[in-house]
Design a protein around this motif. Structure first.
Motif, PDB file in Angstrom:
ATOM      1  N   SER A 206     -37.899   3.125 -10.640  1.00 60.12           N
ATOM      2  CA  SER A 206     -37.873   1.664 -10.807  1.00 60.12           C
ATOM      3  C   SER A 206     -38.751   1.272 -11.986  1.00 60.12           C
ATOM      4  O   SER A 206     -39.401   2.121 -12.615  1.00 60.12           O
ATOM      5  CB  SER A 206     -38.376   0.970  -9.542  1.00 60.12           C
TER       6      SER A 206
ATOM      7  N   SER B 253     -36.404   3.314   2.625  1.00 59.56           N
ATOM      8  CA  SER B 253     -36.117   4.577   1.947  1.00 59.56           C
ATOM      9  C   SER B 253     -36.743   5.768   2.653  1.00 59.56           C
ATOM     10  O   SER B 253     -36.434   6.920   2.323  1.00 59.56           O
ATOM     11  CB  SER B 253     -36.630   4.527   0.496  1.00 59.56           C
TER      12      SER B 253
ATOM     13  N   TRP C  42     -27.729   5.798   3.430  1.00 60.57           N
ATOM     14  CA  TRP C  42     -27.596   5.388   2.036  1.00 60.57           C
ATOM     15  C   TRP C  42     -26.197   4.848   1.775  1.00 60.57           C
ATOM     16  O   TRP C  42     -25.232   5.273   2.406  1.00 60.57           O
ATOM     17  CB  TRP C  42     -27.884   6.557   1.094  1.00 60.57           C
TER      18      TRP C  42
ATOM     19  N   LEU D 195     -31.902   5.144  -5.836  1.00 60.30           N
ATOM     20  CA  LEU D 195     -31.944   6.575  -5.552  1.00 60.30           C
ATOM     21  C   LEU D 195     -31.554   7.393  -6.775  1.00 60.30           C
ATOM     22  O   LEU D 195     -30.536   7.136  -7.406  1.00 60.30           O
ATOM     23  CB  LEU D 195     -30.997   6.911  -4.398  1.00 60.30           C
ATOM     24  N   SER D 196     -32.386   8.392  -7.086  1.00 61.42           N
ATOM     25  CA  SER D 196     -32.055   9.359  -8.133  1.00 61.42           C
ATOM     26  C   SER D 196     -31.613  10.683  -7.537  1.00 61.42           C
ATOM     27  O   SER D 196     -30.717  11.344  -8.053  1.00 61.42           O
ATOM     28  CB  SER D 196     -33.261   9.601  -9.047  1.00 61.42           C
TER      29      SER D 196
ATOM     30  N   PRO E  88     -36.043  -0.406  -7.076  1.00 65.66           N
ATOM     31  CA  PRO E  88     -35.956   1.013  -6.728  1.00 65.66           C
ATOM     32  C   PRO E  88     -34.546   1.438  -6.336  1.00 65.66           C
ATOM     33  O   PRO E  88     -33.920   0.828  -5.462  1.00 65.66           O
ATOM     34  CB  PRO E  88     -36.919   1.141  -5.541  1.00 65.66           C
TER      35      PRO E  88
ATOM     36  N   LEU F 131     -36.820   8.214  -5.960  1.00 64.30           N
ATOM     37  CA  LEU F 131     -36.356   6.917  -6.433  1.00 64.30           C
ATOM     38  C   LEU F 131     -37.058   6.590  -7.743  1.00 64.30           C
ATOM     39  O   LEU F 131     -38.102   7.170  -8.062  1.00 64.30           O
ATOM     40  CB  LEU F 131     -36.644   5.817  -5.409  1.00 64.30           C
TER      41      LEU F 131
ATOM     42  N   LEU G 102     -41.419   7.642  -5.292  1.00 64.73           N
ATOM     43  CA  LEU G 102     -40.966   6.569  -6.178  1.00 64.73           C
ATOM     44  C   LEU G 102     -41.648   6.780  -7.523  1.00 64.73           C
ATOM     45  O   LEU G 102     -42.876   6.834  -7.603  1.00 64.73           O
ATOM     46  CB  LEU G 102     -41.333   5.188  -5.621  1.00 64.73           C
TER      47      LEU G 102
END
Length: 560
Positions: free
Chosen positions: A209, A231, A150, A195-196, A193, A207, A338
């Motif tokens: 979006s 991902s 990442w 990253l959370s 998308p 992720l 996602l």
């Protein structure tokens, strides 16, 4: 324009302030460009305040009764409270001028004329650390994101790729900025998308979006497909959780949106976990809830029926269910997720935040929760300005999305009361300041707007206020015990309850048991005092022992 130009009257004398759970108070009413200030003449009782200040931005409804005796002005506030101003019988015109001034000032459409740009705190603004509480470099390290997997991208540095995203976001290392730029054209609003959350031990990610722009022509984006594939860990599969109903998601294709075509995403499985996405429904259901809470003309069965028909607790249950589903995919199934709905800045933000609270103990600390709000809500572009009806923003797209999230957090706290460092007072404070505040933390819709308004330079952060010792004491849970366990709350109907401390606090007295924090603090304080006293006595006893041993040793030496 000067706000003073909108004032039809500045002072009204001999006004009576009437509020629920308070005595009527007679005094003078002063109007400024930002506030109504009521000052008692004879001094209020111990239960009431001598001075009551109300921000114009906190008023959501005014009702004039000029023909009544005496003339009155009813004010409904965004925190669900209300008050009535009673004017002298011969002063109906005075009441109308006050009402006219309030209505004009609540309709101001320039955010820079809002109170946060004029508020001066008691502390030095230079010491306001709140604007730097969230740091993306610190977060990517704290979450344990592998540097070979990442990275932080600045593809949106000028906000041209996505106007609602922050300038920097976390994306897979193997995806370059050119690919991100192309992938953004395939997602609603450019919300590709990102990253959370990253789970280091499971090597899985959450992720979020916007919806894919598939349309009726079955469009695809190889860049978007590459982004999602990158991902995942090799050999692993992921879940695309669509927060809309199947029918609504399919209907979106006629408007250029839709769902991911599974043949193009072979490593991802698409599932629907519907939560309410219609803003008008959420707003109407909240209105039904608050109206039923203030209706004193119904019995117990009638009130319970109104509570059920409001549908609010159904929304709470659905959001919690979606969050638990997301957490289960990550923790138990070892799969990445996602999240998306249509636009990507309402539902996914709610679910990603709640899932992190369940998975990550850091998010259950006071500082961690602040960082979570900054990262998932403020930096990610949840439109607080529009959703909370702030001064200078759209009025037709209001919806209690953030309140629904806070309600869900409260539900989890009720089931795990020692797992959180903060209490419901902190949640109430966040709710109140999200729609009307003297602080700039929640002001605006996204980072682009905040940078244009230069909020961090002109306004004070709410987090600086929260850090004040007198405030921090009231929002801290004295029973908090840190532990690394994942929380799995029950979403059964009997486990979900009405947040009485918020929705009913202006209608009834404190609910029995809700003031236990203060009592626990007293017990803890007494315990600490006794512990310090015991330590002091132990120290004195040890000194006496040392002296006695020294005397005995000296006596033996003398005999010899």
């Amino acid at each position: 324009m000067e706000l003073s130009e909108l004032l039809e009257i500045c002072v009204a004398k001999n006004v009576v302030l009437r509020r629920k759970k308070h005595h009527d108070i007679e005094g003078d009413l002063c109007l400024t460009g930002h506030q109504l200030i009521f000052s008692s003449r004879s001094g209020a009782s111990e239960e009431d305040d001598d001075v009551v200040e109300v921000l114009h931005s906190s008023i959501c409804q005014t009702v004039q009764k000029s023909s009544s005796s005496p003339p009155s002005l009813y004010l409904k506030l965004k925190d669900f409270s209300s008050m009535t101003l009673l004017f002298p019988a011969a002063e109906s015109q005075e009441m109308q001028k006050v009402a006219g001034s309030v209505e004009k000032l609540t309709a101001v459409n320039d955010p820079k004329l809002g109170y946060p740009f004029f508020y001066h705190p008691r502390f030095d603004k230079a010491h306001d650390y709140g604007w730097s509480i969230f740091n993306i470099e610190e977060e990517i390290n704290r979450m344990g994101c592998p540097p070979n997997k990442w990275r932080i991208s600045s593809v949106n540095a000028d906000y041209s790729v996505c106007s609602t995203y922050s300038a920097r976001c976390i994306v897979p290392m193997d995806i370059d900025d050119e690919t991100l730029n192309k992938a953004s054209r395939f997602r609603r609003g450019g919300r590709f998308p990102v990253l959370s959350y990253y789970h280091p031990s499971k090597e899985t990610a959450i992720l979020s979006s916007g919806e894919p722009l598939v349309g009726t022509g079955n469009r695809r984006s190889k860049e978007d497909e590459r982004l999602l594939k990158a991902s995942l860990i090799t050999g692993k599969r992921g879940f695309i959780i669509d927060l809309r109903s199947i029918s609504h998601a399919q209907q979106r294709r006629t408007r250029g949106g839709g769902v991911e075509i599974e043949a193009h995403y072979p490593h991802w499985r698409r599932v629907n976990c519907a939560i309410e996405h219609r803003l008008s429904v959420l707003q109407d259901n909240l209105l039904k809830l608050t109206d039923s809470s203030s209706d004193r003309n119904v019995g117990s069965s009638g009130w319970l029926s109104k509570l059920e028909s409001s549908g609010w607790l159904t929304h709470v249950t659905r959001v919690l269910t979606a969050a638990c589903t997301t957490a289960q995919c990550v923790e138990r199934d070892g799969s990445s997720v996602l999240l998306h709905d249509t636009y990507g800045f309402d539902g996914p933000v709610q679910i990603a935040s709640l899932a992190q609270i369940l998975l990550d103990p850091f998010c259950r600390t006071l500082n961690g929760f602040k960082v979570l709000i900054e990262r998932e809500w403020i930096s990610s572009g949840h439109p607080f300005g529009d959703r909370c009806g702030q001064v200078g923003f759209l009025r037709g797209v209001q919806a209690p999305v953030f309140l629904l999230f806070l309600d869900c957090v409260w539900q989890v706290i009720q089931q795990f009361p020692i797992a959180f460092e903060f209490n419901e007072v902190f949640l109430q404070l966040l709710f109140e300041n999200s729609s009307s505040s003297c602080y700039g933390t929640f002001l605006g819709n996204n980072e682009l707007q905040r940078s244009e308004l230069d909020i961090s330079r002109h306004c004070v952060s709410l987090w600086a206020h929260v850090a004040e010792p007198s405030v921090a004491e009231t929002i801290t849970n004295p029973l908090y015990e840190s532990h690394a366990s994942v929380l799995w709350p029950s979403v059964a109907p009997q486990s979900i309850s009405l947040w009485s401390g918020l929705y009913l606090r202006w209608e009834v007295g404190p609910v029995p048991g809700t003031d236990y924090d203060e009592e626990v603090r007293r017990v803890f304080t007494k315990h600490e005092q006794m512990r310090h006293s015991l330590e002091s006595k132990k120290h004195e006893l040890q000194q006496l022992r040392d002296e006695m041993q020294q005397k005995l040793a000296n006596g033996v030496d003398g005999v010899e």
